[in-house]
Design an enzyme around this catalytic site. Structure first.
Site, PDB file in Angstrom:
ATOM      1  N   GLY A   1      62.525  29.653 -60.031  1.00 14.84           N
ATOM      2  CA  GLY A   1      63.175  30.345 -59.059  1.00 14.84           C
ATOM      3  C   GLY A   1      62.226  30.566 -57.833  1.00 14.84           C
ATOM      4  O   GLY A   1      61.242  30.076 -57.820  1.00 14.84           O
ATOM      5  N   GLY A   2      62.673  30.946 -56.778  1.00 20.49           N
ATOM      6  CA  GLY A   2      61.835  31.104 -55.666  1.00 20.49           C
ATOM      7  C   GLY A   2      60.606  32.228 -55.978  1.00 20.49           C
ATOM      8  O   GLY A   2      59.645  32.124 -55.557  1.00 20.49           O
ATOM      9  N   PHE A   3      60.778  32.985 -57.029  1.00 17.46           N
ATOM     10  CA  PHE A   3      59.821  33.897 -57.413  1.00 17.46           C
ATOM     11  C   PHE A   3      58.873  33.273 -58.129  1.00 17.46           C
ATOM     12  O   PHE A   3      57.545  33.800 -58.430  1.00 17.46           O
ATOM     13  CB  PHE A   3      60.563  35.044 -58.326  1.00 17.46           C
ATOM     14  CG  PHE A   3      59.684  35.990 -58.602  1.00 17.46           C
ATOM     15  CD1 PHE A   3      59.524  36.667 -60.096  1.00 17.46           C
ATOM     16  CD2 PHE A   3      59.150  36.901 -57.807  1.00 17.46           C
ATOM     17  CE1 PHE A   3      58.877  37.447 -60.583  1.00 17.46           C
ATOM     18  CE2 PHE A   3      58.212  37.890 -58.309  1.00 17.46           C
ATOM     19  CZ  PHE A   3      58.322  38.222 -59.551  1.00 17.46           C
TER      20      PHE A   3
ATOM     21  N   ASP B   1      71.027  36.744 -51.321  1.00 17.94           N
ATOM     22  CA  ASP B   1      70.923  35.465 -51.731  1.00 17.94           C
ATOM     23  C   ASP B   1      72.018  35.110 -52.803  1.00 17.94           C
ATOM     24  O   ASP B   1      71.735  34.746 -53.936  1.00 17.94           O
ATOM     25  CB  ASP B   1      69.663  35.407 -52.395  1.00 17.94           C
ATOM     26  CG  ASP B   1      69.063  33.773 -52.254  1.00 17.94           C
ATOM     27  OD1 ASP B   1      68.077  33.525 -52.736  1.00 17.94           O
ATOM     28  OD2 ASP B   1      70.034  33.159 -51.576  1.00 17.94           O
TER      29      ASP B   1
END
Ligand code: NAG
Ligand code: NAG
Ligand code: NAG
Ligand code: NAG
Ligand code: NAG
Ligand code: NAG
Ligand code: NAG
Ligand code: NAG
Ligand code: NAG
Length: 894
Positions: free
Chosen positions: A585-587, A700
């Site tokens: 993920g973006g994380f 998001d």
């Protein structure tokens, strides 16, 4: 004798109910058997057990090794708190706005046999009081605080900070006249540090307290300083009428003096937690005790930290108590000098002194009406969990199931109460009607009985009420029914004993629903066929009901409520050293892991934590672990270990929605499944927008953030954290967060974010569900078209079928699909205020599902004709215009 007995009985009677005695005192010996009491031989104060003041913890006697003959009975036993981060005593029946003196007493005495001195924190209500650092197993320690009670109760809380189990030996409360200690007011309290309240002169270690001090302050003797003398008087030392400290005569009758011309003493800060940013409040008491001859002069200056406090040479008055007080900033060391003046013939004297830490009151407690209602609910239903102390404050200890709003400079209010599956039994008490800032109330899945009270309908802000799965019966009160019918309240009453909308036709709610379905189906069809259909539907309904229970039942949820902080080592263990990566993920990367209880979890790891932002991350993560909704992926815990940040979520075995729509592997979703997914996701967002105050905006929403359970229920993932991360990470500040194709054009332009930005993104997801296409559809190498624009064009040309996902092979009710498309385009409107709220979206999607289900028993209309019902739908939603075109060409696509 008789009087004594009467007083004793009177006190006991009062105190076992958790209230002050006739002196206004509360005197608790923590750890003695329930309802027992005894009279202290020296002070004559009656001590009672803590029954009625506390609901958690256990009693234990101290180790016999630490019992000394001189030890007060109070120190022989403790109450200790092994469970929960915060445990509280409630001191009730006080007077709001009055001043109180509260003392907590600690004697460790190796009661737990561990021989390990604990360190923990003490809170007065929502505000930090002081750290309790037990310095020796055989040392009696006490902490005083003088406060103005913000309400008619005070909470004394012990907070475990991972350095040993909190315990307490005694707790006292004494009322003070409001004029005493004027330094104490609603915005600051005084905390006595290191028992620094001294009776100077005597060196016999005798403590002066009640009844000599009517306020039962403890006055200790000061460490013997060799060249000090004691002087004393037998006559009473009086207080001035204007006196504000009420120092007792017994303390003033002794004083310290010297044979020279000055008294000097100094000390360093005793407690490392106190530092230069703290401020202190010192009071020095003086009274002449000797009949000074006319040719003699006692005259001196009072110099504190090199500053002279007196404006003129000071001479104490004979047998009158005088005081000098002042605020002192924290320093590396403190010094006091009493220096005789030139003309003096007698040395300076000092009778008594007190030293306090000034503690500003920074946390505002919960609105007292809300708090009282919650305390009463807690008591009524015997809820345990962490329901102690102030319900909302401090935020980190807010009661489980509550959502509070924290308006700046105002009392916190309770906006949501979710006690679903709390095991509440009995009738719905009137306390619920006192929570008048409540917007969201979920009482589902309990054993509540009786009728639905109409005070719930008078809660002015209530927009969500779930009473389903209880034993309630009778009619739904008119006010609730009206609000529900005019769309201002979302009301759920299903699965109850016997609830009906109107008094006349009281039947089982389940039967009613089936009755309605029956009517809808039978009319157009021959009766004989209908019977089969009805039987089929009944069976289906039953199975569905069962399914639902399985996914949202209480066992399921309680197992997930782990809510905790993990160490990096634990995470390594849980994920078998991060061996199974299940996504990115973006994380950061996401790994599959297993908790000790066998539950599978998804662990999202970010390893390059910047030093700043960690605190916000932690606060937000702690906050989010308390948000629970069946359509939100539960955050089970988090890890903030040196430079590792990680989040632990419940694992969603069926992956994300996008993979189901466009991945090659899975079986295509039916339209009904898609609608259920949309409805679930919408309910999750509705909860974020409504039940969380301030509203949590997801920012998001997209098909990869909608995850699916084994039976294709949907849950929203990553909610709320966008905020935590964008606040702490620098790179997001220049542009709005979000994902291309889902981004609200208004937010993109104005940087103004609102719930409606999520509605926009949700609209795009709904279009994906209908078409199976990505949000941005490549038309040629250089030209892209937004799915919204594409759908709009098709709708304009009346060719609905051409845009519907071919993988559904025509198996859908065209009216239902049309309605959903119309809803999606509404959500996607350019101007945010024209978009519906999530609550309206939920209602519309339910209608879509109804349209779809209505078709169940008969043949699907596969016709290509555009449904003419459109007119009716339009009538509700007024104009639908050109601006949709503009949205489709909005900046989100580029
Ligand atoms: C303590 O006293 C209260 C009030 O009188 C009573 O309800 C309770 O049962 C008593 N508890 C015990 C253990 O005796
Ligand atoms: C503590 O000791 C007393 C007797 O001294 C006894 O009655 C009481 O039950 C003991 N309490 C606990 C918790 O062991
Ligand atoms: C507790 O006090 C001891 C000295 O008495 C000190 O060394 C220790 O650091 C203190 N602990 C905390 C957590 O303040
Ligand atoms: C409390 O006292 C402090 C110091 O005297 C003062 O600054 C503050 O305004 C007072 N607060 C209230 C609410 O009276
Ligand atoms: C101070 O003087 C008095 C009387 O002269 C004497 O009794 C006392 O011992 C002296 N104290 C000290 C500490 O020298
Ligand atoms: C008081 O003054 C002395 C001498 O100037 C200095 O050493 C000391 O640090 C000062 N004390 C405080 C508390 O300011
Ligand atoms: C000492 O006494 C004299 C005479 O009474 C007076 O003038 C002087 O101001 C006094 N000094 C002080 C420091 O008080
Ligand atoms: C809905 O009904 C309630 C109860 O009758 C009423 O107070 C409220 O104003 C109504 N709201 C709307 C929007 O009609
Ligand atoms: C309930 O009954 C009242 C009159 O008794 C009627 O006006 C109202 O429409 C009924 N409501 C429903 C939901 O049937």
């Amino acid at each position: 004798m008789d009087l004594c007995v009467v007083i004793l009985l009177f006190c006991v009677f009062h105190l076992i109910h958790g209230q002050p005695d006739d002196l206004g005192f509360i005197s608790i010996d923590c750890g003695i058997p329930v309802n027992s009491s005894y009279q202290d031989p020296s002070s004559k104060i009656i001590y009672v057990s803590d029954y009625g003041y506390v609901t958690s913890g256990e009693n234990r006697n101290i180790s016999s090794v630490y019992i000394r003959p001189s030890l007060a009975k109070r120190n022989l036993n403790v109450r200790f708190f092994q469970h929960g981060a915060r445990n509280c005593y409630a001191l009730r029946s006080l007077v709001a706005g009055n001043k109180y003196f509260v003392r907590a007493l600690f004697y460790y005495g190796n009661y737990d046999g561990l021989d390990k001195l604990p360190v923990f924190d003490l809170y007065m209500g929502a505000n930090y009081w002081h750290e309790v650092n037990i310095s020796a197993a055989g040392a009696v320690k006490w902490m005083d605080i003088i406060v103005v009670a913000p309400a008619d109760y005070l909470h004394v809380c012990l907070v475990n900070k991972g350095m040993g189990t909190p315990f307490i030996s005694g707790l006292d409360l004494r009322p003070l006249r409001i004029t005493l200690y004027p330094e104490v007011n609603a915005s600051q309290s005084l905390v006595l540090i290191s028992s620094n309240r001294f009776n100077l002169g005597p060196t016999d270690n005798r403590i002066i307290r009640y009844p000599l001090d009517p306020h039962d302050r403890l006055w200790s003797t000061y460490d013997t300083i060799p060249n000090w003398n004691e002087i004393s008087a037998t006559s009473v030392v009086q207080n001035y009428v204007t006196d504000v400290y009420d120092v007792p005569s017994a303390v003033m009758q002794n004083a310290a003096s010297v044979n020279g011309s000055r008294i000097d003493f100094s000390w360093g800060p005793v407690d490392p937690s106190e530092n230069i940013s703290s401020s202190y409040f010192f009071v020095f008491y003086f009274s002449e005790l000797q009949n000074v001859q006319s040719n003699a002069v006692r005259q001196f200056d009072i110099i504190v930290n090199n500053k002279t406090w007196n404006t003129q040479p000071y001479t104490p008055r004979f047998l009158f108590a005088d005081s000098f007080s002042g605020i002192v900033q924290g320093l590396a060391s403190y010094s006091v000098s009493l220096v005789a003046t030139e003309n003096a013939t007698l040395p300076p004297i000092l009778n008594a002194m007190e030293m306090y830490l000034v503690e500003p009151i920074t946390e505002i407690a919960t609105d007292s009406g809300d708090a009282r209602a919650m305390m009463s609910i807690q008591e009524n239903f015997g809820v345990e969990k962490n329901w102690m102390g102030d319900p909302c404050a401090p935020k980190a200890f807010a009661w489980i199931g509550l959502t509070c709003s924290y308006p700046p400079a105002h009392a916190a209010r309770i906006t949501a109460l979710n006690v679903s599956s709390f095991g509440l039994a009995g009738t719905i008490s009137t306390d619920f009607g006192d929570l008048n800032a409540l917007q969201y109330l979920d009482l589902s899945n309990n054993n509540l009985s009786g009728t639905i009270p109409n005070f719930l309908g008078r809660l002015p802000f209530l927009i969500f009420l779930d009473l389903s799965s209880n034993d309630l019966h009778g009619t739904i009160p008119d006010n609730l029914l009206q609000k529900s019918q005019n769309g201002t309240l979302s009301l759920r009453v299903g699965n109850n004993a016997n609830i009906c909308a109107n008094g006349t036709a009281c039947g089982s709610s389940r039967k009613k629903i089936n009755g309605a379905l029956l009517a809808a189906i039978v009319i157009p069809i021959v009766a004989v066929i209908a019977i089969f259909v009805v039987l089929f539907l009944l069976l289906r309904q039953k199975l569905k009901g069962k399914d639902k229970r399985k996914t949202t039942g209480p066992e399921d949820e309680s197992a997930l409520l782990e809510n905790r902080e993990f160490s990096y080592r634990e995470l390594k263990y849980i994920t078998s050293n991060f061996s199974q990566e299940i996504g990115k993920g973006g994380f950061g990367a996401v790994f599959l892991g297993y908790l000790k209880n066998g539950n599978s979890v998804a662990v999202k790891v970010r390893s390059d934590s910047s030093s700043q932002g960690g605190k916000e991350f932690l606060a937000e993560a702690q906050h989010l672990t308390r948000i629970h909704h069946k359509n939100l992926v539960s955050l089970i815990g988090y890890c903030k270990d040196k430079n590792h940040l990680a989040l632990v979520y419940e694992y969603m075995p069926k992956g994300n929605l996008q993979d189901h729509l466009r991945g090659s592997t899975s079986k295509p979703l039916t339209w009904e499944q898609r609608l259920h997914i949309a409805l679930d996701a919408a309910q999750g967002l509705e909860y974020l927008h409504i039940a969380c105050k301030p509203a949590l905006i997801h920012r998001d929403v997209k098909s990869t953030n909608i995850l699916l359970t084994t039976d294709l229920g949907a849950k929203i993932a990553d909610f709320g954290l966008t905020k935590a991360f964008s606040d702490s990470k620098t790179h997001i500040t220049t542009e709005p967060a979000g994902t291309m194709g889902y981004l609200d054009p208004e937010y993109f332009r104005s940087y103004h974010i609102s719930e409606k930005s999520d509605v926009y993104s949700f609209g795009v997801v709904l279009l994906e569900l209908i078409t199976g296409r990505p949000p941005v559809i490549p038309v040629s190498d250089s030209v892209n078209v937004h799915v919204g624009e594409w759908v709009q064009q098709s709708l304009d040309h009346g060719t609905m079928e051409s845009i519907v996902d071919a993988r559904m092979v025509g198996d859908y009710d065209i009216n239902s699909v049309w309605k959903a498309a119309d809803l999606a385009l509404h959500c996607k409107r350019e101007v945010s205020r024209e978009r519906p709220t999530m609550a309206e979206v939920v209602a519309q999607l339910k209608e879509c599902l109804e349209l779809e289900n209505r078709l169940d028993g008969r043949q699907r209309s596969l016709g290509s004709n555009f449904p003419r019902e459109r007119g009716a739908l339009e009538a509700e939603e007024e104009e639908q215009g050109e601006d949709i075109q503009a949205v489709a060409a909005g900046p989100a696509m580029r």
